[in-house]
Enzyme design. Sequence first.
Site, short mmCIF file in Angstrom:
data_model
loop_
_atom_site.label_atom_id
_atom_site.label_comp_id
_atom_site.label_asym_id
_atom_site.label_seq_id
_atom_site.Cartn_x
_atom_site.Cartn_y
_atom_site.Cartn_z
N ASP A 93 88.27 41.36 26.25
CA ASP A 93 89.13 42.07 25.30
C ASP A 93 88.75 43.54 25.15
O ASP A 93 89.62 44.38 24.90
CB ASP A 93 89.08 41.38 23.93
CG ASP A 93 89.84 40.06 23.93
OD1 ASP A 93 90.44 39.74 24.96
OD2 ASP A 93 89.82 39.37 22.90
N LYS A 137 85.88 25.78 22.63
CA LYS A 137 85.08 25.36 21.47
C LYS A 137 84.76 26.61 20.67
O LYS A 137 83.78 27.29 20.93
CB LYS A 137 83.82 24.63 21.92
CG LYS A 137 83.16 23.74 20.87
CD LYS A 137 82.41 24.51 19.81
CE LYS A 137 81.68 23.60 18.85
NZ LYS A 137 81.01 24.33 17.75
N SER A 178 81.84 27.68 23.66
CA SER A 178 81.17 28.21 22.46
C SER A 178 80.64 29.63 22.69
O SER A 178 81.41 30.55 22.90
CB SER A 178 80.06 27.25 22.03
OG SER A 178 79.58 27.57 20.77
#
Length: 760
Positions: free
Chosen positions: A620, A634, A609
């Site tokens: 990224d 999740k 999460s």
Amino acid sequence: MVKLMKSTFAQIRRRRTPPLAPTLLLIGLVLNCVGMEPASAAPRGHPTANSTAYAEKVSRLVRRQDLAALARLAPPKEVNPPNVRIARWQKQYLKVMLKNTRRTQKTFAKQVALAKKQMAAGKIIPAFGHMLAAYALVPNRRSFKRLGWVKKFTAAAAAKAAAYDRRRRWLESLNLYSELNSMYRVSMRYHDLLQRVERRTSLLATYTPREFYQMQLRLDKRFQRKPVRNPPPATQPTATRPVKNKSPVSITFSKWQNSVRGIHQDMLFEALGEAQRHWVLPVTYNRLLIGGIKMVELFPQTSTLGDAFAGLKNKRAREQFLRTLKKCLAAVETKKPLHSNAMFHTWGAIMRSDRHTVHLPTSVLVRAFTDGALGQLDPFTEMFWPSEVPEFHKMMEGTFGGVGIEIAQQNGFLRVISPLRGTPAYRAGIQAGDMIVTVNGKSILGISINGAVRLIMGKPGTYVTLGIRRDHNPKLLTFRLRRARIMVRSVKGFQRNPRTGKWRFMIDRRRRIGYIRVTQFQEDTAKEMQKVLKRLLRRHVRGLIIDLRFNPGGLLEIALRMCNMFLPGGTILSTKGRTVPRQVWSANSSPLVPPAIPMIVLVNQDSASASEIFSGSMKDLHRALILGHRTFGKGSVQNVMSLGAKANARLKLTMEYYYLPDGESIQRRPHARNWGVQPNVTVPFSPQQLVDLHRLWQHNDILPPRTRVRPVSSVKTRKALPEESFDTQLDTALMLMRLQLMQFRSPTENGVGNAAALMK
């Protein structure tokens, strides 16, 4: 000249000159002797082109985890301090990693041998257990599953699970199907079989808790072994011996009527309608109705439930009701999407048949049908029925009076995921894996997880007694705990100062490498993180390691605030759903930590999460190197809505997915091969290493309490801490960070390139 050097050393010994003067004199003397001027010498310890190239070669091999090539790599012929240090690090790192590799290979071979030995003796369950232990250690799991003997063992285990199911030994069947599903999670080969037996045991635990408890006792008796002890560290208060009770422990069981009080069929229609319209992906009524009917089918197929519902004891009535359900199932198993009127028609047929056959209460049917329908969607979509709503509100409030344990429902029981560090449960000796059987002497079998939490929680300062059953220990252990207001720190260092008890955040003081472990993203996490970062920046930190392993996530806004502490710009996260407008969050371009300071983020399969949002955005946007194991997956957002005429039920429905800056979804979906955050550097970690890491963290986290809170009964403990380095993921992170910092004199020498170089 020799006389001059002897004279100089004599002056140093007699301390007739300032300490620095003779040192400078000696340096100048030696340099003059070899024909060099002090001013022309390269600064001691600063990287040269030769050492920088050497560091980059070592770093590249470490990132690839190519230990064979790393062992063949010889240090440069040029001998200087940087090269000597790199060679020493290379040797130490290889020693640790190769020793761990040999240990893993030895354990793997042992487990394979034991599996084959047990299978030859006809002992399928132990054999499959050893095979799973080997599976957890193998690097290429796909190839492992294709091996002939593995296929044979798997087929034997599946046949055994089916046989257990037919013989009504559902707990044994559940355990085997759970293990099979863990091996074949991607293909979902055993998903439906596992779901079926999970639903059956859930019904048994809810409506016949006494019989279900006896089933568990019979299971333990069949597989009785010596107690397995996984003790707390020696710094924890010593647990007492089990108390010999003069009379048997009295256990009372909750009435099933309490779990369905206030349930009406309008809640069913609303829940299925909201799911069909707003679930994150398109879903038909067909799929929902299939799940609901299959759940209700379990009532006439489970004779044990006749103890709760007399109508199920009538064989003819059961068969007639089952025929109606099969007709309804055939009607909805069609490729043509059904409309809401099909839901009303199907439900009406089930209700009419029930009134003429088994006479199940409407509230029971509503709960079972709704839970079965929503179970077709995802693990995070669920109903909170009227009896569970008060506890749901308590959970949403955040701070609470309790004992400090994380729990989950498993096989109809409540298992302790982990005691929260520094809490009453932690100090008393409650362990991960313990099964909660009673609360204040009352059985909690058949009570939902929310209902059980409501019993455990209470006013701070009051007491609660938990009855605990520990793996393979036949005795019921009782712990009398004083409730407290649970506020656990979520930002920790690598160890505590033994004098002050405060966390140390500089894991390598000489090279000024900071280490911060974040256990969850709660309300005060960002504030704590900011405080620690400012402290490290004042001490001129040059590199940071952020440890998010086993971090289950938490609050989205806290994860975003923490991202802003490191990111100079760019999109952090976006959410997208079927009926919810797209939202985008971007960095505020004013990070607390300069972009030139390199970062490494540690993650593993239990990082979920919010921790995936943080690590994924760092990866990224090329702000940090991600190291460890692929994360949990999740990445969904749940909205809560009120249901029922009196708005006394709640539906928690998944309506959006999280998307990282590169546009990839975090969520692990059925049959998916890509999910979560894939690390830049994957470092294997064995199950034993995970156990050792938990044990070490527990040892480092605990502070001796002022007043010892002891369990009323427990098992003896023993010291069990690793004697040497075993955290190969942290070892690798430190190795890469040291190599990176070796190439630069200061964090700002090479600008952003200092941090970005780790990502190459």
